[in-house]
Design a protein around this motif. Structure first.
Motif, PDB file in Angstrom:
ATOM      1  N   LEU A 182      77.978  56.917 -39.133  1.00  0.00           N
ATOM      2  CA  LEU A 182      79.291  57.261 -38.605  1.00  0.00           C
ATOM      3  C   LEU A 182      79.778  58.602 -39.162  1.00  0.00           C
ATOM      4  O   LEU A 182      79.557  58.917 -40.330  1.00  0.00           O
ATOM      5  CB  LEU A 182      80.315  56.186 -38.958  1.00  0.00           C
ATOM      6  N   SER A 183      80.463  59.360 -38.296  1.00  0.00           N
ATOM      7  CA  SER A 183      81.140  60.564 -38.765  1.00  0.00           C
ATOM      8  C   SER A 183      82.367  60.159 -39.578  1.00  0.00           C
ATOM      9  O   SER A 183      82.763  58.985 -39.605  1.00  0.00           O
ATOM     10  CB  SER A 183      81.569  61.430 -37.581  1.00  0.00           C
ATOM     11  N   GLU A 186      84.986  58.677 -37.200  1.00  0.00           N
ATOM     12  CA  GLU A 186      84.533  57.383 -36.696  1.00  0.00           C
ATOM     13  C   GLU A 186      84.650  56.320 -37.784  1.00  0.00           C
ATOM     14  O   GLU A 186      85.076  55.193 -37.527  1.00  0.00           O
ATOM     15  CB  GLU A 186      83.090  57.491 -36.207  1.00  0.00           C
ATOM     16  N   PHE A 215      87.620  57.192 -28.107  1.00  0.00           N
ATOM     17  CA  PHE A 215      86.382  57.957 -28.164  1.00  0.00           C
ATOM     18  C   PHE A 215      85.655  57.672 -29.487  1.00  0.00           C
ATOM     19  O   PHE A 215      84.444  57.412 -29.502  1.00  0.00           O
ATOM     20  CB  PHE A 215      86.694  59.458 -28.032  1.00  0.00           C
ATOM     21  N   HIS A 216      86.382  57.722 -30.607  1.00  0.00           N
ATOM     22  CA  HIS A 216      85.769  57.453 -31.909  1.00  0.00           C
ATOM     23  C   HIS A 216      85.253  56.010 -31.997  1.00  0.00           C
ATOM     24  O   HIS A 216      84.162  55.771 -32.539  1.00  0.00           O
ATOM     25  CB  HIS A 216      86.770  57.706 -33.035  1.00  0.00           C
ATOM     26  N   ALA A 218      84.320  54.060 -29.477  1.00  0.00           N
ATOM     27  CA  ALA A 218      83.146  53.916 -28.612  1.00  0.00           C
ATOM     28  C   ALA A 218      81.898  54.421 -29.329  1.00  0.00           C
ATOM     29  O   ALA A 218      80.821  53.802 -29.249  1.00  0.00           O
ATOM     30  CB  ALA A 218      83.359  54.676 -27.305  1.00  0.00           C
ATOM     31  N   ASN A 219      82.028  55.539 -30.035  1.00  0.00           N
ATOM     32  CA  ASN A 219      80.895  56.060 -30.803  1.00  0.00           C
ATOM     33  C   ASN A 219      80.503  55.103 -31.924  1.00  0.00           C
ATOM     34  O   ASN A 219      79.308  54.896 -32.196  1.00  0.00           O
ATOM     35  CB  ASN A 219      81.237  57.429 -31.395  1.00  0.00           C
ATOM     36  N   ARG A 222      78.583  52.186 -30.527  1.00  0.00           N
ATOM     37  CA  ARG A 222      77.205  52.564 -30.179  1.00  0.00           C
ATOM     38  C   ARG A 222      76.349  52.711 -31.433  1.00  0.00           C
ATOM     39  O   ARG A 222      75.236  52.181 -31.488  1.00  0.00           O
ATOM     40  CB  ARG A 222      77.225  53.870 -29.377  1.00  0.00           C
ATOM     41  N   LYS A 223      76.866  53.405 -32.439  1.00  0.00           N
ATOM     42  CA  LYS A 223      76.068  53.677 -33.633  1.00  0.00           C
ATOM     43  C   LYS A 223      75.802  52.415 -34.460  1.00  0.00           C
ATOM     44  O   LYS A 223      74.748  52.289 -35.088  1.00  0.00           O
ATOM     45  CB  LYS A 223      76.755  54.731 -34.493  1.00  0.00           C
TER      46      LYS A 223
END
Length: 248
Positions: A182-183, A186, A215-216, A218-219, A222-223
């Protein structure tokens, strides 16, 4: 899940969960307490189908001879009483015969939830002897409730102490970022989901718009290979609690 999402008071929530949890697990007795770290004792008990006299006797005496509670608390996930002591050994203890048996508590499962290393609450659920022990499906059902219960109590803790929120969030964010792909943003959004925050509150705390929050998230879904917020909270909790959990 609706009770957990809409709750506005931790003690009321723990009381309101009694009937749904007994129905979910086909059980008979429910007790929920909070852990007072400074006093090193449990308090603020909520109970259903357990006598107040017996509950007081646990605090006054039986907690000192209780072979189950603290070992179950250390495991940090739903734990059967029989995972700590086999039923035949438990049945020979003073704790079983003079305390549990008073309210026909024969088969038990406890779950203790934590935020930032501190126990914020628990659920202790017991059955009469004739019902038999809890099976794997029932334990899995309790595992589904656990992260949402933990997140709700963590949210109340943050709201009760605003000074705790930034520091706690930063700590969890750093752990998630370090232990996953994760960023930073995120991980921050995932940490807020773990605390029980809805999207609007996440947007406010991160000082961004709702589309950016989604958006964060959703990422993060996924990750971390999850499909919803409950799974995200459970995955984030696992990453925070266990440094050996891999993001893939």
């Amino acid at each position: 899940m609706r009770l957990l999402a809409e709750a506005t008071d931790p003690d009321t929530l723990r009381g309101d969960l009694a009937l749904p949890m007994l129905d979910l697990l086909r059980a008979d007795t429910y007790v929920s307490m909070t852990w007072d770290k400074a006093a090193r004792r449990f308090d603020r008990a909520k109970a259903l189908n357990m006598s107040l006299e017996n509950l007081r006797s646990w605090d006054e005496y039986y907690r000192f001879v209780d072979p189950l509670t603290f070992p179950m608390m250390e495991r940090r996930h739903p734990t059967l009483a029989t995972q700590i002591l086999c039923q035949s050994d438990l049945a020979r203890t003073e704790f079983f015969n003079d305390f549990l048996a008073r309210d026909h508590m024969h088969w038990g499962v406890n779950v203790y939830v934590f935020a930032h290393g501190e126990c914020t609450g628990d659920m202790r659920i017991w059955r009469r002897r004739e019902r038999g022990n809890f099976d794997n499906n029932e334990i899995e059902a309790l595992r589904l409730v656990e992260p949402a219960f933990a997140a709700a109590l963590a949210r109340f803790q943050w709201e009760a102490d605003p000074l705790l929120s930034p520091q706690a969030r930063e700590s969890v964010t750093e752990l998630l970022q370090r232990r996953s792909a994760l960023s930073q943003r995120e991980a921050e959004a995932a940490a807020l989901v773990l605390s029980g925050c809805p999207d609007k509150l996440i947007a406010k705390r991160m000082a961004v718009g709702l589309p950016t929050v989604r958006f964060h998230l959703a990422n993060a879904f996924r990750k971390l290979r999850v499909e919803n917020r409950t799974q995200l909270a459970a995955r984030a909790q696992a990453l925070v609690n266990d440094p050996f959990v891999a993001s893939n």
